[in-house]
Scaffold this motif. Structure first.
Motif: not given
Length: 478
Positions: A7, A100, A113
């Motif tokens: 992330n 994503k 992501a």
């Protein structure tokens, strides 16, 4: 490939001038950034350097800002660098909160992501289908340049260069310097007139270095006795198991061949350089709106003044938004990076954003002149595909088969229908090498402009990935 976690704030696809500029500016403003690139080092095609293990001195970069950009990228440990990796698909969380990106490295795949995505995927050589274009020894200008610049390899000994892009002059100069025999450099466009040259003077301020580089290449070719001819176009390549000769022909200002002007030149390598196509498949797969502008790279992504695409959370910088060269890509990347910072809650200097927008307008004065000066005639290139010339190499579909289908089905008026019926664009390249030729044949049959025929629908994976990697990814997502 480094891996901090899955992330980040910003995902950048492409480590050329646009992607690097955006990533570094975003990181400077505190964003957590991941950069994905298929190459194993930063720089893209324009700043490609020899491997570190080579003892030769690295080549001087054609743009002054390139040295600082590469140096900063190489030492920046804040950014999660994914080199040697392929971005093959863009997806959304069900609530739309994150973008994503499917990423493959070897046989390992993962989903990365981010809160924002920048597509800076560059461009690739415009493929041209003509009789013999699939013979060993027929190469793109960018491919030959890569071998010469980064590997110091000369892919042949006797070369003919044909096309319409100024890169041909630089490649020919590199070949002569490396000791190759360059038989001829053939430009399809007519010799520029005085009026056309005078109109181009407005592009010179701030770009004298680039013009001097091109002029020096011409001088070097003249000294080496290499003929540079205008109004001359490829007709065919021929040979048994490899290239043995090239047929050139004289063309008029609209690139129509003049009967009886064919010439056969002996060569073992043909370098083709009719322009560049914007690499937009990832942006199109993500749903970004595109427009057809052949002089700017075919189907290019529609953007606003801050590089935002039509899809929220996705920005596009550099060649996918219109082929304009490294300087313009660098400026667009910086602008996109700062606008992403602003969109994610940061506070970049508004004055800097305004300065970048003004610099982009100025850079366009040069890139637009070069673009219009050397624009490819896509209809004329489509006419080169005659008889059993392969249009789609992946699926082995010929021009005769496509024309036969169109003659039998005059109601067909979109490129995707040709794809479904003839399988052009169904192979591993997903139309990167045949879409424009297929569209030209359709335009020829229907009399409709290419922009009204649509482009191939891009599907994930947009680049070839192994079934093993996708299976492993599925296991991780269970």
């Amino acid at each position: 490939m480094t891996s901090h976690d899955n992330n980040v704030d910003l995902i950048v696809v492409g480590a050329g001038p646009a992607g690097l500029s955006a990533a570094l500016d975003a990181a400077d403003h505190g964003l957590k950034v991941a950069v994905i690139d298929e190459q194993h080092a930063p720089g893209g095609q324009i700043f490609r350097q020899p491997p570190a293990s080579f003892t030769q001195t690295p080549k001087k970069l054609p743009y002054a800002f390139g040295h600082d950009l590469l140096a900063r990228a190489r030492r920046d440990a804040r950014i999660d660098w994914h080199y040697g990796s392929t971005a093959w698909g863009v997806f959304r969380e069900p609530d739309g909160s994150a973008v994503k990106v499917g990423v493959t490295h070897g046989d390992a795949s993962r989903m990365l992501a981010g809160r924002a995505l920048l597509v800076a995927t560059g461009a690739y050589d415009l493929p041209v289908a003509f009789p013999g274009w699939t013979l060993p020894g027929v190469m793109s200008a960018g491919g030959v340049q890569t071998l010469l610049k980064s590997q110091f390899l000369q892919p042949g000994s006797r070369f003919v260069l044909a096309g319409s892009h100024p890169l041909l002059l630089l490649v020919a100069d590199l070949l002569v310097t490396s000791g190759a025999t360059v038989v001829e450099v053939a430009f399809a466009r007519a010799l520029p007139g005085v009026g056309e040259l005078l109109r181009g003077w407005r592009a010179l301020p701030g770009h004298l270095g680039l013009m001097a580089q091109a002029a020096q290449a011409v001088v070097n070719l003249k000294r080496a006795g290499v003929p540079v001819r205008f109004g001359t176009m490829i007709k065919s390549a021929h040979g048994d198991d490899a290239l043995q000769g090239v047929t050139l022909q004289t063309v008029d200002s609209d690139w129509h061949p003049k009967p009886g002007t064919e010439r056969v030149l002996a060569a073992d390598t043909l370098v083709v350089g009719y322009g560049l196509l914007a690499s937009t498949e990832l942006a199109r797969q993500a749903g970004c709106a595109v427009d057809y502008r052949p002089a700017e790279g075919g189907w290019i992504v529609r953007r606003d003044a801050t590089m935002r695409s039509s899809v929220p959370g996705i920005w596009v910088a550099g060649e996918p938004g219109g082929v304009g060269g490294a300087e313009l890509a660098h400026l667009e990347g910086r602008l996109a990076g700062l606008d992403i910072v602003r969109a994610l809650g940061g506070s970049p200097a508004e004055g800097m954003i305004a300065q970048l927008q003004a610099a982009i307008v100025k850079a366009h004065r040069f890139s637009d002149v070069v673009r219009d000066f050397f624009a490819p005639n896509m209809a004329a290139l489509g006419r080169l595909a005659v008889g059993d010339t392969l249009v789609c190499r992946c699926e082995e579909v010929t021009a005769h088969e496509v024309r036969g289908f169109l003659a039998a089905n005059p109601h067909v008026t979109d490129n995707n229908s040709v794809k479904l019926a003839c399988r052009t664009g169904m192979g591993m390249c997903q139309g990167r090498y045949c879409q424009h030729t297929s569209a030209a044949l359709l335009a020829e049959a229907t009399g409709k402009p290419v922009e009204s025929l649509g482009c191939h629908t891009a599907r994930a994976p947009v680049k070839p990935v192994s079934v093993i990697s996708l299976a492993a990814l599925q296991e991780t997502l269970k």
